[in-house]
Scaffold this active site. Structure first.
Site, PDB file in Angstrom:
ATOM      1  N   MET A 117     -11.765   4.682  -0.505  1.00 60.77           N
ATOM      2  CA  MET A 117     -12.349   4.955   0.808  1.00 60.77           C
ATOM      3  C   MET A 117     -12.966   6.353   0.739  1.00 60.77           C
ATOM      4  SD  MET A 117      -9.340   3.298   3.108  1.00 60.77           S
ATOM      5  CE  MET A 117      -8.159   3.473   1.760  1.00 60.77           C
ATOM      6  N   ASP A 119      -4.434   3.667  -1.879  1.00 60.88           N
ATOM      7  CA  ASP A 119      -5.460   4.012  -0.888  1.00 60.88           C
ATOM      8  C   ASP A 119      -5.975   5.430  -1.101  1.00 60.88           C
ATOM      9  OD1 ASP A 119      -3.791   2.063   1.567  1.00 60.88           O
ATOM     10  OD2 ASP A 119      -5.794   1.726   0.756  1.00 60.88           O
ATOM     11  N   MET A 172     -11.501  -5.552   5.643  1.00 60.04           N
ATOM     12  CA  MET A 172     -10.665  -4.586   6.368  1.00 60.04           C
ATOM     13  C   MET A 172     -10.351  -5.153   7.747  1.00 60.04           C
ATOM     14  SD  MET A 172      -9.974  -2.194   4.370  1.00 60.04           S
ATOM     15  CE  MET A 172      -9.126  -1.172   5.582  1.00 60.04           C
ATOM     16  N   ASP A 193      -6.525  -6.240   4.415  1.00 60.30           N
ATOM     17  CA  ASP A 193      -5.909  -4.918   4.376  1.00 60.30           C
ATOM     18  C   ASP A 193      -5.887  -4.295   5.767  1.00 60.30           C
ATOM     19  OD1 ASP A 193      -6.791  -1.934   2.437  1.00 60.30           O
ATOM     20  OD2 ASP A 193      -5.019  -2.456   3.589  1.00 60.30           O
ATOM     21  N   HIS A 222      -1.193  -1.276  -4.240  1.00 57.09           N
ATOM     22  CA  HIS A 222      -2.452  -0.933  -3.576  1.00 57.09           C
ATOM     23  C   HIS A 222      -2.493   0.574  -3.364  1.00 57.09           C
ATOM     24  CE1 HIS A 222      -6.019  -1.866  -1.152  1.00 57.09           C
ATOM     25  NE2 HIS A 222      -5.580  -1.004  -0.260  1.00 57.09           N
ATOM     26  N   SER A 249       0.845  -1.201   0.000  1.00 60.08           N
ATOM     27  CA  SER A 249       0.000   0.000   0.000  1.00 60.08           C
ATOM     28  C   SER A 249       0.876   1.246   0.000  1.00 60.08           C
ATOM     29  CB  SER A 249      -0.880   0.025   1.249  1.00 60.08           C
ATOM     30  OG  SER A 249      -1.347   1.347   1.467  1.00 60.08           O
ATOM     31  N   HIS A 265      -8.259   1.315  -3.996  1.00 63.54           N
ATOM     32  CA  HIS A 265      -9.170   1.118  -2.860  1.00 63.54           C
ATOM     33  C   HIS A 265      -9.819   2.455  -2.552  1.00 63.54           C
ATOM     34  CE1 HIS A 265      -9.383   0.058   1.738  1.00 63.54           C
ATOM     35  NE2 HIS A 265     -10.576   0.175   1.204  1.00 63.54           N
ATOM     36  N   MET A 267      -8.461   8.300  -0.141  1.00 65.51           N
ATOM     37  CA  MET A 267      -9.247   8.702   1.029  1.00 65.51           C
ATOM     38  C   MET A 267      -9.738  10.137   0.850  1.00 65.51           C
ATOM     39  SD  MET A 267      -6.867   7.188   4.066  1.00 65.51           S
ATOM     40  CE  MET A 267      -6.221   5.509   3.976  1.00 65.51           C
TER      41      MET A 267
HETATM   42  C1  DX5 Z   1      -6.014   1.692   5.762  1.00 65.47           C
HETATM   43  C2  DX5 Z   1      -5.606   1.307   4.347  1.00 65.47           C
HETATM   44  C3  DX5 Z   1      -4.585   0.205   4.364  1.00 65.47           C
HETATM   45  C4  DX5 Z   1      -3.307   0.627   5.052  1.00 65.47           C
HETATM   46  C5  DX5 Z   1      -2.515  -0.591   5.421  1.00 65.47           C
HETATM   47  O1  DX5 Z   1      -7.123   2.528   5.679  1.00 65.47           O
HETATM   48  O2  DX5 Z   1      -6.723   0.871   3.619  1.00 65.47           O
HETATM   49  O3  DX5 Z   1      -4.275  -0.193   3.016  1.00 65.47           O
HETATM   50  O4  DX5 Z   1      -2.573   1.454   4.198  1.00 65.47           O
HETATM   51  O5  DX5 Z   1      -1.420  -0.137   6.143  1.00 65.47           O
HETATM   52  P1  DX5 Z   1      -0.677  -1.133   7.157  1.00 65.47           P
HETATM   53  O6  DX5 Z   1      -0.300  -2.345   6.303  1.00 65.47           O
HETATM   54  O7  DX5 Z   1       0.509  -0.351   7.614  1.00 65.47           O
HETATM   55  O8  DX5 Z   1      -1.660  -1.476   8.221  1.00 65.47           O
HETATM   56 ZN    ZN Z   2      -6.349  -0.073   1.481  1.00 60.53          ZN
END
Ligand code: DX5
Ligand code: ZN
Length: 214
Positions: A67, A34, A136, A175, A32, A7, A65, A36
């Protein structure tokens, strides 16, 4: 074969393209991404312009992903920016069945993510349409959080639901809090795609970090 998807939330954003190239060279299978929006989750990261800017840094699939609230409004923008697969949150979609089909009709593999308190049974009506389910294992928004142990129960429930329906091609992605200690339990519980942020990007030797998750 376990798919490892580092990620980039945990990458050095000042050198994002180089970081992506480094984990590709270190053996990553997917990247990956992320996304947000500061509303669905309490953090804000990046969107289509940044994804487009780093698209040429790798030929690995961008596993995006989302979010974000109302993901259906911007799916086309993420595809145009270079997304190879898109995962939306069940909790963010009022019309999840329609959004899943919209992504499929645009030709991308589609995933649905569920937060720690959302039951796997919430996905039962649409499992047959999915390419991936994301369990998650932390509350979304930040890297470096602790793995939530109850997630293993949900993983086994999902594995059983997919097996009962003959949906063997559906990927089970995990994740949050994935590291060499939790990875064996996660794989044993049925996941085949592991997302890891800190466990990869916080390490100097990314190749060893990725190998330690397989
Ligand atoms: C959290 C993200 C994850 C996160 C994972 O909201 O969706 O992908 O980046 O990070 P680690 O592996 O450090 O928990
Ligand atoms: Zn993620």
């Amino acid at each position: 074969m376990t798919i490892i998807a580092p990620s980039i939330l945990s990458a050095n954003f000042a050198r994002l393209g180089e970081e992506i190239g480094a984990v590709e060279a270190a053996g990553a299978d997917w990247i990956h991404v992320d996304v947000m929006d500061g509303h669905f989750v309490p953090n804000l990261t990046f969107g289509p312009p940044v994804i487009a800017a780093v698209r040429s840094a790798t030929s690995l699939p961008f596993d995006v992903h989302l979010m974000i609230e109302r993901p259906e409004l911007s799916v086309a923008d993420y595809i145009a920016a270079g997304a190879d697969r898109i995962t939306v949150h069940a909790e963010a979609c009022v019309h999840l069945h329609r959004t899943v089909h919209d992504i499929k009709e645009r030709g991308l593999p589609v995933g649905v993510a569920i937060n720690p308190a959302t039951p796997v049974t919430a996905l039962e009506p649409i499992l047959q349409y999915l390419d991936l389910v994301l369990i998650m294992t932390v509350n979304p928004g930040f890297g470096g959080q602790a793995f939530i142990p109850y997630s293993l129960v949900k993983l086994r429930q999902l594995r059983a639901m997919l097996d009962e329906r003959g949906l063997n091609a559906v990927d089970i992605q995990v994740d949050g809090g994935v590291n060499p200690r939790t990875a064996p339990m996660i794989r044993e519980a049925g996941a085949n795609v592991l997302v890891a942020g800190n466990a990869v990007f916080a390490e100097r030797d990314r190749a060893a970090a990725i190998a330690a998750l397989r």
